[in-house]
Scaffold this active site. Structure first.
Site, PDB file in Angstrom:
ATOM      1  N   GLU A 199      34.463  36.495  36.725  1.00  0.00           N
ATOM      2  CA  GLU A 199      34.253  35.866  38.035  1.00  0.00           C
ATOM      3  C   GLU A 199      34.956  34.506  38.117  1.00  0.00           C
ATOM      4  OE1 GLU A 199      32.121  36.482  35.721  1.00  0.00           O
ATOM      5  OE2 GLU A 199      30.676  34.861  35.406  1.00  0.00           O
ATOM      6  N   SER A 249      31.876  36.871  25.155  1.00  0.00           N
ATOM      7  CA  SER A 249      31.025  36.172  24.186  1.00  0.00           C
ATOM      8  C   SER A 249      30.054  37.127  23.490  1.00  0.00           C
ATOM      9  CB  SER A 249      30.218  35.104  24.922  1.00  0.00           C
ATOM     10  OG  SER A 249      29.324  35.743  25.814  1.00  0.00           O
ATOM     11  N   CYS A 304      40.504  33.843  21.493  1.00  0.00           N
ATOM     12  CA  CYS A 304      39.601  34.384  20.470  1.00  0.00           C
ATOM     13  C   CYS A 304      40.287  34.425  19.124  1.00  0.00           C
ATOM     14  CB  CYS A 304      39.128  35.769  20.863  1.00  0.00           C
ATOM     15  SG  CYS A 304      40.466  36.945  20.838  1.00  0.00           S
ATOM     16  N   GLU A 404      30.932  28.907  17.572  1.00  0.00           N
ATOM     17  CA  GLU A 404      32.288  28.990  18.125  1.00  0.00           C
ATOM     18  C   GLU A 404      32.457  27.829  19.103  1.00  0.00           C
ATOM     19  OE1 GLU A 404      33.033  32.233  20.906  1.00  0.00           O
ATOM     20  OE2 GLU A 404      35.092  32.394  20.184  1.00  0.00           O
TER      21      GLU A 404
HETATM   22  P1  NAD Z   1      31.493  35.677  28.715  1.00  0.00           P
HETATM   23  O1  NAD Z   1      30.737  36.541  27.780  1.00  0.00           O
HETATM   24  O2  NAD Z   1      30.824  34.516  29.324  1.00  0.00           O
HETATM   25  O3  NAD Z   1      32.009  36.583  29.949  1.00  0.00           O
HETATM   26  C1  NAD Z   1      32.633  37.829  29.742  1.00  0.00           C
HETATM   27  C2  NAD Z   1      32.190  38.806  30.826  1.00  0.00           C
HETATM   28  O4  NAD Z   1      30.800  39.077  30.673  1.00  0.00           O
HETATM   29  C3  NAD Z   1      32.381  38.261  32.225  1.00  0.00           C
HETATM   30  O5  NAD Z   1      32.923  39.294  33.017  1.00  0.00           O
HETATM   31  C4  NAD Z   1      30.988  37.840  32.658  1.00  0.00           C
HETATM   32  O6  NAD Z   1      30.767  38.045  34.027  1.00  0.00           O
HETATM   33  C5  NAD Z   1      30.075  38.724  31.836  1.00  0.00           C
HETATM   34  N1  NAD Z   1      28.874  38.007  31.377  1.00  0.00           N
HETATM   35  C6  NAD Z   1      28.779  36.715  30.993  1.00  0.00           C
HETATM   36  N2  NAD Z   1      27.534  36.433  30.558  1.00  0.00           N
HETATM   37  C7  NAD Z   1      26.832  37.560  30.681  1.00  0.00           C
HETATM   38  C8  NAD Z   1      25.484  37.909  30.375  1.00  0.00           C
HETATM   39  N3  NAD Z   1      24.620  37.014  29.887  1.00  0.00           N
HETATM   40  N4  NAD Z   1      25.092  39.158  30.616  1.00  0.00           N
HETATM   41  C9  NAD Z   1      25.939  40.065  31.103  1.00  0.00           C
HETATM   42  N5  NAD Z   1      27.237  39.792  31.401  1.00  0.00           N
HETATM   43  C10 NAD Z   1      27.677  38.566  31.193  1.00  0.00           C
HETATM   44  O7  NAD Z   1      32.841  35.266  27.976  1.00  0.00           O
HETATM   45  P2  NAD Z   1      33.938  34.247  28.474  1.00  0.00           P
HETATM   46  O8  NAD Z   1      33.390  32.866  28.418  1.00  0.00           O
HETATM   47  O9  NAD Z   1      34.524  34.724  29.759  1.00  0.00           O
HETATM   48  O10 NAD Z   1      35.052  34.430  27.341  1.00  0.00           O
HETATM   49  C11 NAD Z   1      35.068  33.668  26.156  1.00  0.00           C
HETATM   50  C12 NAD Z   1      34.512  34.450  25.004  1.00  0.00           C
HETATM   51  O11 NAD Z   1      35.214  35.677  24.850  1.00  0.00           O
HETATM   52  C13 NAD Z   1      34.657  33.736  23.657  1.00  0.00           C
HETATM   53  O12 NAD Z   1      33.490  33.921  22.920  1.00  0.00           O
HETATM   54  C14 NAD Z   1      35.830  34.464  23.003  1.00  0.00           C
HETATM   55  O13 NAD Z   1      35.843  34.410  21.596  1.00  0.00           O
HETATM   56  C15 NAD Z   1      35.606  35.842  23.493  1.00  0.00           C
HETATM   57  N6  NAD Z   1      36.832  36.632  23.439  1.00  0.00           N
HETATM   58  C16 NAD Z   1      36.919  37.582  22.474  1.00  0.00           C
HETATM   59  C17 NAD Z   1      38.071  38.327  22.363  1.00  0.00           C
HETATM   60  C18 NAD Z   1      38.195  39.371  21.307  1.00  0.00           C
HETATM   61  O14 NAD Z   1      39.056  40.222  21.421  1.00  0.00           O
HETATM   62  N7  NAD Z   1      37.358  39.349  20.284  1.00  0.00           N
HETATM   63  C19 NAD Z   1      39.133  38.103  23.239  1.00  0.00           C
HETATM   64  C20 NAD Z   1      38.991  37.129  24.229  1.00  0.00           C
HETATM   65  C21 NAD Z   1      37.832  36.397  24.317  1.00  0.00           C
END
Ligand code: NAD
Length: 521
Positions: A199, A249, A304, A404
């Site tokens: 979002e 995350s 990540c 992290e």
């Molecule tokens: P995030 O988890 O906040 O959001 C990711 C998605 O999940 C979004 O679409 C969001 O709307 C949804 N979301 C967020 N919180 C939620 C919840 N409590 N319940 C259900 N859905 C939820 O992650 P972010 O901040 O957008 O991205 C950063 C994170 O992603 C870091 O931890 C990073 O390490 C990780 N990441 C991992 C990889 C990998 O391949 N391992 C790649 C890129 C990013």
């Protein structure tokens, strides 16, 4: 079909939603081949991280809109799964060209919403494009297996078949690459796809959908909904959705893995990381320091696979002052400004979190050798900037090590031997990526064999595999058993049907029913 497509963002966004008196553009849904305005009553502001100005608004899709999107996927699946594999391949051959033609436009939109520098944003698109190019090899990737003459006149063979409707939930940090890990691989296998972009950065995904439509993807093969928790729960619970790809995350990823799996879906969940760079004293110092600085602070540490933790082994401890000096040369600025190396963080909350982790390190006895907390960026005083920060004297119990950080912060630990360094890396809960810097092959081999991490670089700081391999994060960084893209990606998005057939030249009549278990011998 058009061979060229120039992104006209006006088609996709409407200035002034009926739900808002504001003149800010609203991000559309993509349902059944149409970019449509949402009827949502709740909207989320999207900010430019360099200024914190509101630049657009994204809806929290209504239940009705989400149902319409999944119904559209289900209808389209009937014909798309029966479309010849060559026709599906052609769509993605055209798609890769359209992405290349529009890479600068896509990068600009990433920089505005996500904050990363324009060069880095192009890299974001490019790494996704490579997955699309790989998807074009589907005619080989989706081959089944055959074994003739299992027994007399009997052959066994397998088909790889699509699952049905698949869904992707994406994070903010790679607005192009991660959606492109998801729907192209899913769709080229014959599935239809429901995408929920982050979002915070939804525009790039909508532009990618427009290009896919221009490449000839039939209506309904890709649908896009927007939103947060409700949209995620909808995806986890909807019985029509067979598989979920998640990147983000641990908090969200573990929840989605559990809820989706409980509902009988396949789930692959790529999550957080704490990637260690182990620096041996025999390493090429010049290269190593440059690679460490680039991999720790590129994209403001919001990758990540960022090398967010350095372990200096033995005499390499003495390299720390030079590491700090080199880092000072990085320029912090808005991502669209010439010469910018480090852009802003995604939000004021992210900045506040990163600064509080730096403070916690200081409070717990670490030494902040370079402090980016008070960085000033002229003309962008309201942006979410944190300058490159290096923390020394870190021990494994400190919060700056256990959590992290996801910002431009490098924490530095020390070790006497390679064994000590391996012990540290394996003791960390995450297993996404790591790198060793050395000129000794035996040291590198020992490290790559003994370290329990999914992706290991030898003198390669960010070893994100190209798409003919898979993205193989492990331990606390991954839930599921089939990784993204590569062979594992094909496995994730397909199921196998095994056919055993017997054709006798002259049909021999059985003398009576065979009631014992057939041994085929
Ligand atoms: P995030 O988890 O906040 O959001 C990711 C998605 O999940 C979004 O679409 C969001 O709307 C949804 N979301 C967020 N919180 C939620 C919840 N409590 N319940 C259900 N859905 C939820 O992650 P972010 O901040 O957008 O991205 C950063 C994170 O992603 C870091 O931890 C990073 O390490 C990780 N990441 C991992 C990889 C990998 O391949 N391992 C790649 C890129 C990013």
């Amino acid at each position: 079909l058009p061979l060229r497509s120039t992104l006209k963002t006006k088609i996709l966004f409407k200035a002034g939603s009926r739900c808002y008196s504001s003149s800010k553009p609203t991000i559309k849904l993509f349902i059944d081949g149409k970019f449509v305005e949402s009827n949502a009553s709740e909207w989320i502001d999207i900010h430019n991280p360099a200024t914190n100005e509101v630049i657009a608004r994204v809806p929290k899709s209504t239940q009705q809109e989400m149902s319409a999107a999944v119904d559209s996927c289900a209808r389209a699946f009937r014909s798309w799964s029966e479309t010849s594999i060559l026709a599906r391949q052609q769509v993605f051959l055209r798609y890769q060209q359209l992405i290349k033609d529009n890479i600068k436009e896509l990068a600009k939109c990433i920089t505005v919403e996500q904050g990363k520098t324009l060069g880095d944003a192009e890299g974001d698109v490019f790494r996704g494009l490579q997955v699309v190019e790989h998807a074009c090899s589907i005619t080989s990737l989706m081959l089944g297996e055959t074994l003739p003459s299992i027994t007399k006149d009997m052959d066994t063979y397998t088909y790889r078949l699509p699952l049905g409707v698949c869904a992707g939930i994406a994070p903010f940090n790679f607005p192009a690459m991660i959606p492109l890990w998801m729907f192209p691989m899913g769709m080229v296998c014959g599935n239809t796809y429901l995408l929920k972009p982050s979002e915070r950065v939804p525009t790039c995904a909508v532009l990618l959908a427009k290009l896919l439509q221009d490449a000839g993807a039939p209506d309904g093969t890709l649908n896009i909904i927007h939103g947060q928790h409700d949209a995620v729960n909808f995806i986890c619970d909807h019985p029509t959705i067979k598989a979920i790809s998640f990147v983000g995350s641990n908090q969200a990823g573990e929840y989605i893995y559990e809820r989706g799996s409980k509902n009988g879906k396949r789930v692959q969940s790529n999550m957080g990381a704490k990637n260690h760079g182990v620096v041996m004293p025999d390493a090429n110092k010049e290269n190593t320091l440059n690679q460490l600085v680039g991999a720790a602070f590129g994209a403001a540490g919001q990758r990540c696979m960022a090398l967010s933790t350095a372990i200096l082994v033995g005499e390499a401890r003495g390299w720390l002052p030079e590491l700090v000096e080199r880092t000072k040369a990085l320029r912090v600025n808005a991502g669209d400004q010439p010469g910018a190396d480090v852009g802003p963080l995604i939000s004021p909350q992210a900045k506040q979190r990163v600064c509080s982790l730096i403070q916690s390190a200081e409070d717990e006895g670490a030494k902040v050798l370079l402090d980016g907390r008070r960085v000033k960026v002229t003309g962008y005083e309201n942006g979410n900037f944190v300058g490159p920060t290096i923390i020394g004297n870190v021990t494994p119990q400190m919060r700056c090590y256990t959590e992290e950080i996801f910002g431009p912060v490098l924490v530095v630990l020390e070790a006497d031997t390679l064994d000590d360094a391996i012990h540290l890396v394996n003791g960390n809960p995450y297993g996404n990526g790591t790198a060793i810097f050395t000129t000794n092959g035996a040291t590198a081999r020992k490290y790559t064999h003994e370290v329990d991490v999914g992706q290991v670089g030898v003198n390669v700081p960010i070893p994100v595999p190209l798409p003919m391999f898979s993205f193989t994060g492990s331990r606390g960084s991954f839930r599921g058993d089939m990784n993204f893209y590569g062979k594992q990606g094909i496995q994730f998005y397909t199921q196998i049907k095994t056919i055993t057939s017997q054709w006798k030249a002259e049909d021999a009549t059985l003398k009576g029913p065979a009631v014992t278990m057939p041994t085929m011998g």
